[in-house]
Design an enzyme around this catalytic site. Structure first.
Site, mmCIF file in Angstrom:
data_model
loop_
_atom_site.group_PDB
_atom_site.id
_atom_site.type_symbol
_atom_site.label_atom_id
_atom_site.label_comp_id
_atom_site.label_asym_id
_atom_site.label_seq_id
_atom_site.Cartn_x
_atom_site.Cartn_y
_atom_site.Cartn_z
ATOM 1 N N LYS A 144 14.569 -40.378 -21.168
ATOM 2 C CA LYS A 144 14.476 -39.194 -22.029
ATOM 3 C C LYS A 144 13.057 -38.655 -22.052
ATOM 4 C CE LYS A 144 18.379 -39.944 -25.159
ATOM 5 N NZ LYS A 144 18.797 -40.219 -26.545
ATOM 6 N N LYS A 203 26.617 -39.194 -13.641
ATOM 7 C CA LYS A 203 27.549 -39.246 -14.762
ATOM 8 C C LYS A 203 27.747 -37.861 -15.388
ATOM 9 C CE LYS A 203 28.000 -41.578 -19.153
ATOM 10 N NZ LYS A 203 27.480 -42.519 -20.124
ATOM 11 N N LYS A 262 26.823 -33.899 -21.082
ATOM 12 C CA LYS A 262 27.037 -32.676 -21.854
ATOM 13 C C LYS A 262 25.841 -31.741 -21.779
ATOM 14 C CE LYS A 262 26.448 -35.549 -25.954
ATOM 15 N NZ LYS A 262 27.202 -36.119 -27.079
#
Ligand code: TRP
Length: 327
Positions: free
Chosen positions: A112, A194, A197
């Site tokens: 992140k 993967k 969203k």
């Protein structure tokens, strides 16, 4: 006595069919067998930049989505993380019992931080301590999570074991419950990563609230290959991903599916997949639209959930405080 399950989901906007298959659908299945507590983790959501108005809306969106997917307030306690103050309070005590080096190993933080170099804040770094607090406050037996959260759960277990050893018995040591299938639905445009969203690519993910038309179009554009047989072959990533989606939405066995598509082409396969997704999502979407703006109903469910679980959290927190000498 039923074993206790606890899990959390961030209220970050739209959820994908990957989130649905990997998490929410599994929760719905677990709730009858276990004493289940599910939490919309809005305090975790502020570790990345948030618009306060949107965060509030999305928190209610997520509550309505969970209910629409079948989380049943009669079986499960559903609440919003920021409504129970012992979550951040316990995470402070845990912080003081997590060696810096252990936290520095967390790969999700590194990911992140790399993706968002402008907002690497202390909360983002400390995210796993708050997650540990979520879990440990409720004397949780089992934590259904995706593969990507395994390391956080390991940290949770470590801090709990260390605390119990150093100060006295306080926390139950939770076990992960990793969903076998559905945990790794890949992007439709790029089956090597993967389904996420937050991807900005148009045909990457199918969202729970997508219209039938959007679903058909996205599946139609999904990556396949130039082979002709339709079989579960993990090396043929695009087709494999599509078949896994079909398997999860229809609950058919792999043999059944391969037989169904003998002598068929990708056109038929894609049409059937879109149909299967649409027929599962339609009733969820209908229910979502019905309840999303029934604010009184949502508030009642949340109050009921909070009232049920808050005493458990308070009793664990009180014990932890006493054990470390804070009273
Ligand atoms: N970190 C989890 C995720 O991103 C969400 C989460 C927060 C969670 N607290 C939790 C999951 C406690 C399980 C238990 O998916």
């Amino acid at each position: 006595m039923k074993q206790r399950v606890f899990s959390g989901i961030q209220p970050t906007g739209k959820i994908t069919i990957g989130n649905y298959l990997g998490a929410v659908k599994n929760w719905v299945y677990l709730q009858e067998k276990y004493d289940s507590i599910f939490c919309v983790v809005n305090s975790h959501a502020i570790t990345t930049k948030q618009d306060p108005y949107l965060l509030r809306e999305q928190t209610y969106d997520m509550v309505a989505i969970l209910l629409a997917c079948g989380i049943d307030p009669k079986h499960s306690s559903l609440f919003i993380q920021s409504e129970i103050d012992t979550h951040p309070a316990l995470s402070w005590i845990l912080n003081c019992n997590i060696p810096m080096g252990e936290m520095e190993r967390m790969t999700q933080f590194k990911d992140k931080a790399q993706k968002n170099p402008k907002n690497i804040n202390v909360g983002l770094f400390d995210y796993p301590a708050l997650m540990a607090s979520d879990i440990l406050l409720y004397q949780t037996d089992l934590v259904p999570v995706g593969e990507d959260q395994k390391q956080h759960l390991e940290l949770t277990r470590n801090v709990a074991q260390r605390f119990n050893r150093d100060f006295g018995e306080c926390f139950k040591i939770p076990e992960p419950l990793i969903a076998k299938s559905g945990a790794r639905i890949m992007g439709l445009d790029d089956p090597t990563s993967k389904m996420s969203k937050s991807s900005t690519a148009q045909n990457h993910a199918i969202f729970l609230l997508d219209t039938p038309k959007e679903i058909e179009q996205k599946i139609k554009k999904a990556t396949t290959d130039s082979h002709s047989s339709i079989v579960f072959d993990p090396d043929r990533k695009g087709v494999y991903n599509l078949l896994c989606i079909y398997e999860l939405f229809t609950q058919k066995s792999r043999e059944e599916i391969e037989t169904e598509f003998i002598d068929q082409g990708y056109g038929v396969l894609k049409k059937r997949i879109a149909e299967a997704i649409i027929s599962t999502l339609s009733p969820i979407q209908e229910e979502y639209l019905k309840i999303r703006h029934q604010i009184d109903y949502l508030a009642e469910v949340l109050n009921q959930g909070r009232e049920k679980v808050q005493p458990i959290a308070e009793s664990t927190y009180k014990k932890a405080k006493e054990l470390v000498g804070l009273i």
